[in-house]
Design a protein around this motif. Structure first.
Motif, PDB file in Angstrom:
ATOM      1  N   ASP A 164      12.428  -5.528 -21.553  1.00  0.00           N
ATOM      2  CA  ASP A 164      11.240  -5.837 -22.339  1.00  0.00           C
ATOM      3  C   ASP A 164      11.205  -7.338 -22.635  1.00  0.00           C
ATOM      4  O   ASP A 164      10.973  -7.775 -23.758  1.00  0.00           O
ATOM      5  N   ASP A 218      13.469  -3.505 -18.453  1.00  0.00           N
ATOM      6  CA  ASP A 218      13.224  -2.133 -18.901  1.00  0.00           C
ATOM      7  C   ASP A 218      11.804  -1.778 -18.437  1.00  0.00           C
ATOM      8  O   ASP A 218      11.415  -2.156 -17.333  1.00  0.00           O
ATOM      9  N   ASP A 219      11.039  -1.111 -19.267  1.00  0.00           N
ATOM     10  CA  ASP A 219       9.741  -0.613 -18.798  1.00  0.00           C
ATOM     11  C   ASP A 219       8.579  -1.597 -18.945  1.00  0.00           C
ATOM     12  O   ASP A 219       7.705  -1.680 -18.084  1.00  0.00           O
ATOM     13  N   HIS A 220       8.570  -2.383 -20.049  1.00  0.00           N
ATOM     14  CA  HIS A 220       7.365  -3.195 -20.308  1.00  0.00           C
ATOM     15  C   HIS A 220       7.177  -4.339 -19.315  1.00  0.00           C
ATOM     16  O   HIS A 220       6.094  -4.936 -19.283  1.00  0.00           O
ATOM     17  N   ASP A 394      15.894  -1.590 -26.390  1.00  0.00           N
ATOM     18  CA  ASP A 394      14.700  -0.738 -26.267  1.00  0.00           C
ATOM     19  C   ASP A 394      14.133  -0.164 -27.551  1.00  0.00           C
ATOM     20  O   ASP A 394      12.922  -0.068 -27.681  1.00  0.00           O
TER      21      ASP A 394
HETATM   22 CA    CA Z   1      11.442  -0.255 -23.507  1.00  0.00          CA
END
Ligand code: CA
Ligand code: FE
Length: 508
Positions: A164, A218-220, A394
């Motif tokens: 992120d 990570d995801d963002h 996270d």
């Molecule tokens: Ca995340």
């Protein structure tokens, strides 16, 4: 895109970033170094046009210099490098053959300008101390990055960014300190502009200039909660793959990562090792690119939800790392020889029961991948591994967790410790999000869900020590407060947690 650039020109932080040369300084995004080894590292910069916009040029010639001193009297390496619009005029120099365990200074020349002087270091062969800083979750709109000032003053050997790094979304209704000035990125141009905007932050830029980094996503960096090609918007995998590839490319273009990892732009290899002398092994994991879709959810759909009694999460064929990465990690753990074993990875690793039943968990964390977590725990209890730490991010909150051999049984003596760092600059979780976590999870030693900040860790031959440093993300000149200290002797697999400031729900 036009909107983004218009916003760039009026932002005060950006004005500071380019003050050294009005508007058209090609090195306005600064310099960076990363992935240090005993004999080298990666050097990075990206040339930009006026106002931080993409450079309107074809191929550009860039010269680099590496010196043993800040004044560049003893230049030990220099060379030419071509870059072009195909790589957003980014420059990645992979350097080898330098001396171990010493500082170097570097700079770039291009388009008639000279970059700021960066400082970095090679990994020592033998060392008494390894100091690392852990950073996670930095939302441009939700906080200043002043925590990096505190981190810079601590003079770490390595800054590990656990994901992120950028955020793709605006969260309406939450207080902001500044705005993205552009829509959510969905293509290469959009992700490049978002990364460029981040690098105009003077504190972030200075932390990159002065220290080597090791980054994982990570995801963002792509889209909240995505899992391989499954995504929250229900976009078919074939279409989402193009968005993911654009986000991955922009990430590699802007990070001090080795170009040799980037053989396949749509499927780059981010997992890798950066071992610190004979003191600590550091495995950096990719917990997004290869993972199974979240359990008990529709096909190709990935959203972090609260699962209740979902048995699919225990299935042995579910993976978090993918088989290649898992095999790579197993090989490393089987041959571990250093006293400290560090696994840096994006998400909450320990079980986190959200109520007293033990069956209510979040789908996006390792709880959604219980068998895969069990396989990692098996690796960590091998005799070759003496003291293991899982370093995570996270969840925008600080946690210290004991890891038991059979993680899901949550029984038995601890064999490893997880430290979860909070958001460096992002909103705290809504009240009650994790339930009465300390009551419902006997293996959780500490939790603070109200503070942002970062973790500073010191590793010696004898002990691992870490401080959870709370930083007010709304202040440009914040003062750190230590929330808790974690100390673990080499002979013990149980950490002592010394609480300086308990979270709202107490601790221990
Ligand atoms: Ca995340
Ligand atoms: Fe986050």
């Amino acid at each position: 895109m036009l909107g983004a650039m218009a916003a760039l020109t009026v932002r005060p932080a950006f004005a500071q970033g380019v003050s050294r040369s009005a508007g058209a300084y090609p090195f306005a995004l600064g310099v960076a170094s990363g992935d240090p080894a005993r004999d080298g590292f990666v050097l990075w910069t990206r040339l930009v046009g006026p106002g931080g916009a993409a450079l309107d040029a074809g191929a550009v010639h860039v010269r680099f210099e590496i010196a043993e001193d800040q004044q560049f009297r003893r230049v030990v390496r220099s060379g030419m490098h071509w870059t072009s619009h195909q790589r957003a005029h980014s420059v990645h120099i992979e350097v080898e053959g330098l001396d171990a365990g010493r500082r170097y200074w570097y700079r770039f020349h291009g388009l008639g300008a000279t970059s700021p002087v960066g400082r970095t270091a090679t990994v020592p062969i033998q060392t008494a101390r390894f100091r690392l800083a852990l950073s996670s979750c930095q939302h441009w709109e939700q906080g200043w990055f002043g925590a990096y000032r505190d981190m810079i003053a601590a003079d770490p050997d390595l800054i590990v960014q656990l994901g992120d790094y950028i955020y793709e979304q605006t969260y309406p209704g939450q207080p902001v300190v500044r705005t993205f000035g552009s829509d959510e990125p969905i293509d290469l141009e959009g992700y490049r502009a978002r990364h460029a905007l981040y690098r105009t932050d003077p504190d972030l830029q200075e932390a990159h200039r002065l220290f080597p980094w090791a980054v994982i996503w990570d995801d963002h960096e792509v889209l909240n909660d995505y899992a391989s090609l499954a995504n929250r918007e229900g976009v078919p995998p074939g279409i989402f793959a193009a968005r993911r590839a654009a986000a991955y490319q922009a990430y590699f273009e802007h990070m001090p990562l080795r170009p040799s990892l980037w053989g396949s732009p749509s499927a780059p290899q981010l997992y890798r090792a950066i071992d610190w002398g004979e003191l600590a092994s550091l495995s950096l994991l990719d917990t997004r690119q290869y993972r199974s879709s979240p359990p008990c959810s529709p096909p190709f759909s990935a959203r972090n939800v609260r699962l209740v009694d979902c048995h699919e999460r225990f299935r042995a064929d579910r993976t978090m790392l993918g088989s290649e990465q898992e095999t790579w990690l197993a090989g490393r753990m089987a041959n571990e020889r250093r006293p400290w074993t560090l696994l840096a990875q994006g998400i909450f690793f320990a079980p986190l029961s959200l109520d007293g039943s033990g069956q209510s968990v979040f789908s996006d964390q390792w709880d959604g991948y219980a068998a895969a977590r069990g396989r990692i725990m098996k690796q960590l209890v091998q005799p070759a591994v003496s003291n293991a730490f899982v370093l995570s991010g996270d969840v925008h909150s600080f946690w210290v967790n004991e890891l038991r051999p059979d993680a899901d049984a949550r029984e038995g003596p601890p064999v490893a410790t997880e430290i979860v760092t909070s958001a460096l600059a992002a909103q705290s979780p809504p009240e009650g999000r994790f339930g009465d976590a300390l009551v419902n999870n006997s293996h959780i030693r500490y939790s603070n869900v109200e503070r942002s900040g970062y973790v500073l860790a010191d590793i010696t031959q004898h002990a691992f020590g870490a401080a959870l440093r709370s930083i007010d993300r709304h202040s440009l000149r914040p003062k750190a407060q230590v929330l808790a200290k974690i100390i673990q002797e080499r002979s013990s697999s149980k950490a002592d947690v010394i609480v300086e400031r308990p979270g709202a729900k107490g601790s221990l």
